[in-house]
Design an enzyme around this catalytic site. Structure first.
Site, mmCIF file in Angstrom:
data_model
loop_
_atom_site.group_PDB
_atom_site.id
_atom_site.type_symbol
_atom_site.label_atom_id
_atom_site.label_comp_id
_atom_site.label_asym_id
_atom_site.label_seq_id
_atom_site.Cartn_x
_atom_site.Cartn_y
_atom_site.Cartn_z
ATOM 1 N N THR B 109 0.816 -1.250 -0.055
ATOM 2 C CA THR B 109 -0.024 0.160 0.118
ATOM 3 C C THR B 109 0.951 1.114 -0.111
ATOM 4 O O THR B 109 1.820 1.245 0.904
ATOM 5 C CB THR B 109 -0.909 0.008 1.250
ATOM 6 N N THR B 185 6.604 -4.885 2.910
ATOM 7 C CA THR B 185 7.805 -4.880 3.216
ATOM 8 C C THR B 185 8.509 -6.115 3.837
ATOM 9 O O THR B 185 9.532 -6.518 3.991
ATOM 10 C CB THR B 185 7.882 -3.752 4.503
ATOM 11 N N ASP B 186 7.626 -7.141 4.615
ATOM 12 C CA ASP B 186 8.051 -8.407 4.979
ATOM 13 C C ASP B 186 9.156 -9.265 4.218
ATOM 14 O O ASP B 186 9.901 -9.655 4.635
ATOM 15 C CB ASP B 186 6.694 -9.332 5.595
ATOM 16 N N LYS B 264 15.351 -6.807 6.285
ATOM 17 C CA LYS B 264 14.332 -6.168 7.299
ATOM 18 C C LYS B 264 14.823 -6.541 8.542
ATOM 19 O O LYS B 264 14.963 -7.750 8.735
ATOM 20 C CB LYS B 264 12.934 -6.644 6.746
#
Lengths: 655, 463
Positions: B109, B185-186, B264
């Site tokens: 998003t 992002t994961d 991440k």
């Protein structure tokens, strides 16, 4: 119009508005204006931890005391109904850089919106339900955490998590019932350190503290009722013993409107005593804006056609440089013509304020130009910080703008070049709103009882569901359990104080400091005389504690210890101040500090003949002699013999 | 969708029955009498995951509350108000002098609106919607967008990598000046490394971007990340596959990370992406890109690009732990896995008890590669006997390749050939810094709070 000197125009318009001072005003003054006022009372809850994280609650930091800083900018987002909120858009225009000063002890990654919320603090929820029940509201079946957008940066995430606990309650005032719209539970915001130009700085110690917000209907019809309602709600919260007291722990937002005006919200009023003056002045500000609207409607047929004219001032032109002598050299200056506005810039809007201030305030807030940011053709020496230019300067600007000296008004604004376009929009916008009367806005309270523009009044469009938390069901059993332990309603406390014969001057102190429960114990369990007990709290304790919070437990322990030892209650006049100032001292230690020693009635009375011999005054003045004897015996009698009894015995001995 | 289904809007069981009993529906403006008092508002859809014993009401003040069905005694409908979500859409301004950028969507998003039923966030994506939400984009480039798929980042996999790589190739051929890929992002670093191997020597920047804090919040990193990514794609000289995300939690700069060296590192922090074992490529602000180094592939005018869209799915990444039993590896072999990457302890170690399983796997033709679960540092299997034993049994060390990167690369290598010697050659030949020859001293920076000199530094530098 322009032939009238600004200061006499100011006086004339003051009379036109029919302004009277707060002291001169009566209930009839407000009735004629159609004054209405509603309150939003915020109180911090006394919990161990913050509302949505496990940071300790109630530890504050100074503006210069921080471990690190971070920076955010706020961008408006859409509500559930797909609308941008008006305030949101305005604040996006201001393009502020927000700096947060954080300390490791009091703020975590939740506070800076780098971690989702933890489950809502149940201790806080229980207190909120307790107060919601005291307000006689209907408790919701499910708590829905909602996000309320705040683009001023006062919350690093850009929204406050808040939820309704109860709806539609009421409180009794001396002469009426005030309706309660709702009670919500929410997280407190950051404390502002400074707000200069495009940079605003906050500290995060207070951020995330649990707060309740009690919202009333606009049922208060004059400033005194507003203050009374505010007191009542505050005391009601305090009667639970579970809200914080002290500076900043309770704050009011005060909504004011008059007939034909608009609801204007005065934010962050710290002291209830300033509410009457603030609401009074706001009512007259609205009255003034309505008069301005009337004048404009007579002068201008089609408001849609109305436009400002602006001309950049060339600093290199020697004529202009004289005009701009006092303006910072890196600022641009623009002369603006306001067609048909003659006499309006000096129009009275409140003590020491005129309509021009409405524009200047907005230039500061929306265009981020520090004051002084403008002056105008009707500026007055004695008012505000605006510099006053000579008539020939204005003549020149008027000719530059090709304005009509008799019909138009002019202003000269200055500021950093990048802010000028927003400034011009802001001026036109505010002047256009004058055609409609009173703009929807929130205003900030000033110490002198007037207010300044803070932002456009936010609407329901800034609320949307918190996608990070599930609804919390509030079961009947939980409500029943809390209801079983409710403190006595404030109105009933007041009645009981009156029944006990407690003097009026002590009532407010007892309620404000939530001393009704200990007073009741002192009277009903310790069997103290009600007036004496009330005086112990309202005079003896108050002299020591001032307006600070009082340790009720310690008071009751001291009173109980006196009873346990069969000492006379008079001794409490000396013991209580000692006990409160030495909160860890043992009872024996306190007795020693009070210089108490046991003494029988017989031993005391036996000293009378010898004392009489030492008396220097006239023996014939019996009253003087008795008082002198009482003075000599008082210290040793305290705790051993009731002073009233001693006085009687002395009397008997002298006869 | 039929009317009957539509009417449910997350209500089921008792709550749905109650709505029907009183002849009201979602979006009805109602007055509800309950044993706890009267409530007035608009009935909202309810998350289908919530219970059926409450209904949700939006009050005039904008707040939502839940009302327990059991307490309801009457509901009167006063009207209807249906919400219409719409990101304000405006024509994206186009001007010939600005670079052209294509935004490929995978489901992350960027700008968004809310979905009532799930409480989830619906992305804005068309250029017009994006322009409505982030008008600054029009100052950077001419934007076109293409939605490839709409999946959560955890559902991205080999098929999506391949589709994405081909789409990037097509865009390059079509002549764009830069490509931005919106991504959750994961698993952004998995996809970034897959693209780095599948899209080699692109002539233009290929920039992956997402947001760590949802874009429905005013303080979201989404808009700035997008601005930074678009700035990079439109103007940067760095023609590589990169990840562009916040460098600090402050709204100050983004960092450009090589697709093969990025990871991440925090579940929710804005500055979660870090280059591991090296320094990032560059910082980016609204003003432009500021490279930290010069050893990157430069932007070119040609349209040459090597697209290598291969992936073998039967591979696994094994996070070693003490007391790991050999049957873990046996079961992978039994299930036909062709390659295993182990994230070993320390310099690249596992316990002796799984040696036999490793031997069985190697003799069954399974490729086994060793990485380190310390993330920073190289695999050094000569230092201890354990390492030497493992190598003797056929485990191949992968230098300082990150575990997830080694996993992706092994899938990509096995997708091209079954010849394990050839696979080894591919694995150990650095393509885009997934293996670096040296680790600079500032490639490992995990400062510890509390140290006075660190605290002093933190006070001076925005977090």
């Amino acid at each position: 119009m322009s032939n009238t000197a600004p200061s006499s125009n100011y006086e004339q318009t003051r009379r036109l508005v029919r302004y009277v001072s707060r002291e001169e005003a009566t209930a009839e003054t407000y009735r004629q204006m159609g004054f209405r006022c509603g309150l939003e009372v915020h109180q911090q809850l006394k919990t161990k931890k913050k509302l949505f994280c496990r940071c300790p609650a109630g530890i504050y930091q100074d503006g210069d005391d921080y471990d690190t800083q971070l920076i955010r900018h706020m961008r408006p987002t859409l509500s559930e109904f797909g609308e941008y909120d008006g305030t949101a858009l305005m604040e996006f225009r201001t393009k502020k850089t927000i700096t947060y000063r954080i300390k490791r002890e009091t703020a975590c990654t939740y506070d800076i919106d780098d971690t989702p919320p933890f489950p809502l603090n149940r201790e806080a929820l229980t207190i909120a339900i307790e107060i919601a029940l005291l307000l006689k509201t209907g408790i919701v079946g499910e708590l829905h955490i909602t996000r309320k957008q705040y683009l001023d940066g006062s919350i690093p995430g850009g929204f406050q998590r808040t939820a309704i606990v109860g709806i539609a309650g009421e409180i009794p005032l001396s002469n009426k019932t005030v309706r309660i719209i709702q009670l919500s539970i929410e997280e407190d915001s950051c404390r502002e350190v400074s707000d200069i130009g495009h940079e605003r700085i906050y500290t995060t110690g207070r951020l995330g503290m649990p707060l309740i917000e009690t919202v009333t209907d606009p049922d208060m019809l004059n400033p005194d009722e507003a203050a009374e309602a505010a007191h009542h709600i505050r005391y009601l919260g305090r009667s639970t013993g579970k809200v914080n007291v002290g500076i900043g722990a309770a704050r009011q937002d005060v909504n004011v409107s008059i007939a034909g005006g608009t609801r204007v919200e005065i934010k962050g009023v710290q002291h209830i005593r300033s509410i009457p003056e603030l609401t009074h002045n706001e009512a007259f500000r609205q009255q003034a804006l309505l008069k301005i609207r009337k004048q404009l409607s007579e002068r201008i047929n089609d408001p849609a056609e109305w436009k400002i004219q602006a001309v950049d001032i060339d600093r290199d032109d020697p004529e202009s440089s004289k005009t701009l002598a006092t303006i910072p050299s890196d600022h641009h200056a623009v002369a603006v013509n306001l067609p048909k506005f003659a006499g309006l810039l000096s129009f009275f809007t409140g003590p020491g304020r005129s309509f021009a201030d409405e524009i200047s305030d907005r230039l500061k807030v929306i265009a981020c130009i520090e004051k002084p940011n403008m002056t105008h053709s009707e500026a007055m020496e004695q008012m505000s910080m605006m510099p006053v230019l000579s008539d020939d300067r204005w003549d020149r600007l008027q000719s530059l703008l090709a304005s009509s000296p008799s019909e138009d008004a002019q202003l000269l604004l200055w500021g950093p070049p990048a802010d000028i376009p927003t400034a011009l929009e802001t001026i036109e916008e505010r002047c256009r709103w004058a055609f409609d009367g009173v703009p929807n806005e929130t205003r900030k309270a000033l110490p002198d009882g007037t207010t300044i523009f803070e932002r456009v009044l936010p609407g329901p469009d800034r609320m949307y569901p918190d996608t990070d938390s599930a609804p919390i069901s509030i079961a009947e059993e939980m409500i029943a359990q809390i209801r079983a332990d409710l403190p006595m309603p404030i109105a009933d406390c007041s009645k009981m104080l009156a029944t006990w014969g407690v003097p009026d001057d002590i009532h407010l102190y007892i309620l404000r400091r939530n001393l009704f429960p200990p007073l009741r114990t002192m009277i009903e369990e310790n069997k103290l005389d009600p007036v004496f007990a009330a005086s112990l709290l309202g005079h003896t304790v108050r002299n020591i504690a001032g307006d600070r919070e009082v340790d009720s437990e310690r008071i009751l322990w001291t009173v109980g210890s006196v009873g346990d030892r069969d000492l006379q209650a008079d001794l409490l006049r000396i013991l209580l101040p000692l006990s409160l100032t030495r909160p860890t001292a043992s009872f024996d230690h306190l007795l020693a500090a009070a210089r108490y020693s046991p003494c029988t009635e017989a031993a005391l009375l036996a000293r009378i003949p010898a004392l009489c011999a030492q008396f220097n005054g006239k023996r014939s003045d019996a009253r003087k002699l008795r008082n002198w004897l009482m003075g000599r015996l008082r210290t040793d009698a305290l705790g051993n013999i009731a002073l009233s009894h001693l006085s009687q015995k002395v009397e008997e001995a002298l006869q | 969708m039929s009317d009957a289904q539509d009417a449910q809007n997350g209500y089921h069981g008792v709550s749905l029955a109650t709505l029907r009993r009183f002849g009201v529906d979602v979006w009805s403006d109602v007055e509800i009498e309950t044993s706890r008092g009267a409530f007035r508002g608009i009935i909202l859809p309810r998350s289908e995951f919530d219970d059926s014993t409450h209904l949700v009401l939006k009050l005039k003040t904008g707040y939502n509350i839940g009302i327990e069905i059991r307490t309801i005694t009457a509901i009167v409908e006063l009207g209807k108000t249906e919400a219409h979500y719409k990101i304000p859409e405006k024509d994206f301004p186009v001007s010939p002098e600005k670079p052209s950028v294509t935004l490929l969507g995978t489901g992350g998003t960027i700008a968004s609106r809310l979905d009532y039923r799930t409480g989830a966030v619906i992305p804005a994506f068309s250029p017009g919607e994006l322009y409505g939400a982030v008008p600054e984009l029009a100052d950077i480039c001419n934007l076109t967008t293409e939605k490839l798929f709409a999946v959560f980042s955890e559902n991205m996999g080999p098929q999506e990598y391949i589709t994405l790589a081909k789409a990037v190739g097509a865009e390059i051929e079509a002549g764009v000046d830069g490509i931005v890929i919106g991504h959750g992002t994961d698993t952004m670093h998995h996809t970034a490394s897959a693209l780095a191997f599948m899209v080699q020597t692109p002539p233009v920047p290929v920039v992956m971007v997402g947001s760590q804090r949802s874009s429905d919040r005013p303080s979201s990193d989404a808009a700035l990340n997008l601005i930074y990514a678009m700035t990079t794609a439109a103007t940067s000289d760095i023609a590589e596959v990169m990840v562009c995300m916040f460098g600090s939690t402050s709204d100050e700069y983004g960092l450009l990370h090589r697709g093969t060296r990025v990871r991440k590192m925090h579940s929710s922090y804005r500055s979660t992406f870090r280059t591991i074992g090296d320094i990032p490529l560059a910082a980016v602000t609204r003003a432009g890109v500021r490279p930290f180094r010069s050893d990157y592939n430069r932007r070119r005018d040609d349209r040459e690009v090597g697209i290598h869209p291969f992936f073998e799915e039967r591979i696994s990444l094994l996070y070693y732990y003490p007391n790991m039993h050999p049957d873990i590896i046996d079961s992978l072999v039994d299930n036909g896995y062709k390659g295993i990457v182990i994230a070993g302890t320390g310099l690249g170690h596992v316990n002796k008890s799984i040696y036999p399983a490793i031997e069985r796997a190697v003799s069954a033709g399974v490729a086994i590669y060793m990485t380190v679960q310390t993330l920073w540092g190289y695999v050094h299997m000569f230092v201890y006997d354990t390492g030497r034993d493992l190598m003797a049994k056929g485990v191949i060390p992968t230098e300082n390749m990150l575990p997830e990167v080694a996993y992706i690369k092994l899938g990509w290598a096995l997708g091209q050939t079954d010849d394990l010697d050839r696979v080894q050659e591919i694995m150990l030949t650095a393509i885009c810094s997934e293996i670096t020859e040296r680790e600079p001293h500032d490639g490992y920076l995990v400062f510890q709070g509390g140290m006075p000199e660190i605290e002093e530094f933190l006070k001076k530098v925005n977090r």
